[in-house]
Design a protein around this motif. Structure first.
Motif, PDB file in Angstrom:
ATOM      1  N   SER A 192       0.869  -1.267  -0.194  1.00  0.00           N
ATOM      2  CA  SER A 192      -0.047   0.017   0.088  1.00  0.00           C
ATOM      3  C   SER A 192       0.646   1.374  -0.046  1.00  0.00           C
ATOM      4  O   SER A 192       0.667   2.103  -0.791  1.00  0.00           O
ATOM      5  N   TRP A 193       1.850   1.167   1.091  1.00  0.00           N
ATOM      6  CA  TRP A 193       2.578   2.678   0.961  1.00  0.00           C
ATOM      7  C   TRP A 193       3.613   2.724   0.060  1.00  0.00           C
ATOM      8  O   TRP A 193       3.749   3.867  -0.619  1.00  0.00           O
ATOM      9  N   PHE A 194       4.286   1.460  -0.300  1.00  0.00           N
ATOM     10  CA  PHE A 194       5.409   1.896  -1.446  1.00  0.00           C
ATOM     11  C   PHE A 194       5.017   1.691  -2.797  1.00  0.00           C
ATOM     12  O   PHE A 194       5.991   2.086  -3.724  1.00  0.00           O
ATOM     13  N   ARG A 195       4.032   1.111  -3.082  1.00  0.00           N
ATOM     14  CA  ARG A 195       3.491   1.161  -4.375  1.00  0.00           C
ATOM     15  C   ARG A 195       2.365   2.019  -4.653  1.00  0.00           C
ATOM     16  O   ARG A 195       2.550   2.785  -5.816  1.00  0.00           O
ATOM     17  N   ARG A 196       1.103   1.718  -4.142  1.00  0.00           N
ATOM     18  CA  ARG A 196       0.141   2.375  -4.495  1.00  0.00           C
ATOM     19  C   ARG A 196       0.295   4.153  -4.034  1.00  0.00           C
ATOM     20  O   ARG A 196      -0.004   5.018  -4.805  1.00  0.00           O
ATOM     21  N   THR A 197       0.793   4.116  -2.894  1.00  0.00           N
ATOM     22  CA  THR A 197       0.928   5.776  -2.365  1.00  0.00           C
ATOM     23  C   THR A 197       2.271   6.488  -2.856  1.00  0.00           C
ATOM     24  O   THR A 197       2.194   7.500  -3.672  1.00  0.00           O
ATOM     25  N   LEU A 198       3.345   5.676  -2.775  1.00  0.00           N
ATOM     26  CA  LEU A 198       4.647   6.398  -3.139  1.00  0.00           C
ATOM     27  C   LEU A 198       4.687   6.688  -4.996  1.00  0.00           C
ATOM     28  O   LEU A 198       4.923   7.431  -5.182  1.00  0.00           O
ATOM     29  N   THR A 233       7.407  14.156  -2.448  1.00  0.00           N
ATOM     30  CA  THR A 233       6.182  14.036  -2.129  1.00  0.00           C
ATOM     31  C   THR A 233       5.386  13.275  -3.019  1.00  0.00           C
ATOM     32  O   THR A 233       5.551  13.294  -4.281  1.00  0.00           O
ATOM     33  N   THR A 234       4.118  12.859  -2.709  1.00  0.00           N
ATOM     34  CA  THR A 234       3.059  12.162  -3.538  1.00  0.00           C
ATOM     35  C   THR A 234       1.865  12.574  -2.745  1.00  0.00           C
ATOM     36  O   THR A 234       1.724  13.359  -1.642  1.00  0.00           O
ATOM     37  N   THR A 235       0.904  12.448  -3.398  1.00  0.00           N
ATOM     38  CA  THR A 235      -0.508  12.857  -2.871  1.00  0.00           C
ATOM     39  C   THR A 235      -1.390  11.598  -2.317  1.00  0.00           C
ATOM     40  O   THR A 235      -1.463  10.591  -3.005  1.00  0.00           O
ATOM     41  N   LEU A 236      -1.889  11.665  -0.947  1.00  0.00           N
ATOM     42  CA  LEU A 236      -2.703  10.690  -0.530  1.00  0.00           C
ATOM     43  C   LEU A 236      -3.873  11.406  -0.078  1.00  0.00           C
ATOM     44  O   LEU A 236      -4.172  12.341   0.965  1.00  0.00           O
ATOM     45  N   HIS A 237      -5.287  11.032  -0.459  1.00  0.00           N
ATOM     46  CA  HIS A 237      -6.399  11.543   0.037  1.00  0.00           C
ATOM     47  C   HIS A 237      -6.287  13.100  -0.020  1.00  0.00           C
ATOM     48  O   HIS A 237      -6.798  13.811   0.809  1.00  0.00           O
ATOM     49  N   ASP A 238      -5.952  13.532  -1.101  1.00  0.00           N
ATOM     50  CA  ASP A 238      -5.885  15.151  -1.365  1.00  0.00           C
ATOM     51  C   ASP A 238      -4.919  15.651  -0.615  1.00  0.00           C
ATOM     52  O   ASP A 238      -5.006  16.947  -0.393  1.00  0.00           O
ATOM     53  N   GLN A 239      -3.980  15.039   0.125  1.00  0.00           N
ATOM     54  CA  GLN A 239      -2.794  15.817   1.095  1.00  0.00           C
ATOM     55  C   GLN A 239      -1.662  15.292   0.457  1.00  0.00           C
ATOM     56  O   GLN A 239      -1.409  14.019   0.090  1.00  0.00           O
ATOM     57  N   GLU A 240      -0.620  16.293   0.624  1.00  0.00           N
ATOM     58  CA  GLU A 240       0.752  15.920   0.262  1.00  0.00           C
ATOM     59  C   GLU A 240       1.589  14.899   1.374  1.00  0.00           C
ATOM     60  O   GLU A 240       1.052  15.078   2.526  1.00  0.00           O
ATOM     61  N   VAL A 241       2.063  13.789   1.006  1.00  0.00           N
ATOM     62  CA  VAL A 241       2.723  13.084   2.052  1.00  0.00           C
ATOM     63  C   VAL A 241       4.323  12.943   1.515  1.00  0.00           C
ATOM     64  O   VAL A 241       4.509  12.624   0.207  1.00  0.00           O
ATOM     65  N   ARG A 294       9.449  10.533   3.668  1.00  0.00           N
ATOM     66  CA  ARG A 294      10.049  10.548   5.059  1.00  0.00           C
ATOM     67  C   ARG A 294       9.037  10.285   6.024  1.00  0.00           C
ATOM     68  O   ARG A 294       9.132   9.502   6.890  1.00  0.00           O
ATOM     69  N   TRP A 295       7.780  10.889   5.770  1.00  0.00           N
ATOM     70  CA  TRP A 295       6.486  10.372   6.640  1.00  0.00           C
ATOM     71  C   TRP A 295       6.165   9.023   6.357  1.00  0.00           C
ATOM     72  O   TRP A 295       5.960   8.259   7.414  1.00  0.00           O
ATOM     73  N   ILE A 296       6.256   8.314   5.070  1.00  0.00           N
ATOM     74  CA  ILE A 296       5.868   7.075   4.997  1.00  0.00           C
ATOM     75  C   ILE A 296       6.936   6.241   5.634  1.00  0.00           C
ATOM     76  O   ILE A 296       6.547   5.183   6.356  1.00  0.00           O
ATOM     77  N   TYR A 297       8.246   6.500   5.560  1.00  0.00           N
ATOM     78  CA  TYR A 297       9.107   5.807   6.263  1.00  0.00           C
ATOM     79  C   TYR A 297       8.950   5.620   7.699  1.00  0.00           C
ATOM     80  O   TYR A 297       8.970   4.652   8.642  1.00  0.00           O
TER      81      TYR A 297
END
Length: 177
Positions: free
Chosen positions: A76-82, A136-144, A147-150
């Motif tokens: 989820s985090w490293f493929r879908r989100t990142l 950064t990338t976008t998750l639910h209309d917010q930048e992430v 660093r935050w994902i890690y």
């Protein structure tokens, strides 16, 4: 234990302590790897039945369920989100997105689950190699940021490693690591 007896047929886990002085990316990657290796160590030396054992009633949580859940979290985090990759879930979700992977399937062996988890980690590492912590990338209309994902992933693994420690102790008395 012989390599071929371990789930996934892998070599024994050799966990490395993160460096005490390193740049930010190296530090974040090293701590995430440390906690990934901790979960693998908690599973090391157990057979199929033990990995499927819900050893802390009334919880139905198992070590294999934790491995499958972390496969989904990595995905989820490293493929879908990142990277924005459109990949489906590997395991069923019961009770909402935060429960992905906990349900065990008879047709998925511990060896298969461990291999799938390791494969997701390899993809995550490749995807992260193309980014810096400030990416950064976008998750639910917010930048992430990466660093935050890690940081989130380190916390996720640390929390579940605590669960794994308790489950393992209840299975065979093994503690620590």
């Amino acid at each position: 234990m012989a390599t071929e007896d371990m789930p996934g047929g892998s070599t024994p886990v050799e966990r490395q302590r993160p460096p005490m002085t390193a740049d930010e990316a190296t530090t974040l990657e090293a701590w995430l790897d440390f906690y990934r290796d901790t979960l693998a160590l908690k599973c090391e030396g157990l057979d199929e039945q033990q990995l499927r054992t819900a050893s802390a009633p009334p919880s139905e949580l198992t070590l294999l369920g934790l491995v499958q859940h972390m496969t989904e979290v990595e995905r989820s985090w490293f493929r879908r989100t990142l990277t924005g990759e459109n990949v489906s879930s590997v395991y069923p979700t019961t009770g909402g997105q935060h429960s992905a992977g906990f349900t065990l399937l008879d047709e998925v062996s511990a060896e298969q689950a461990m291999t799938t988890w390791r494969d997701e980690i390899a993809v995550a590492k490749r995807n992260c190699a193309n980014h810096v912590p400030d990416s950064t990338t976008t998750l639910h209309d917010q930048e992430v940021s990466l660093r935050w994902i890690y940081t989130h992933m380190i916390a996720e693994y640390a929390r579940h490693d605590g669960h794994a420690d308790l489950l393992r102790e209840r299975i065979d008395g093994e503690t620590g690591v």
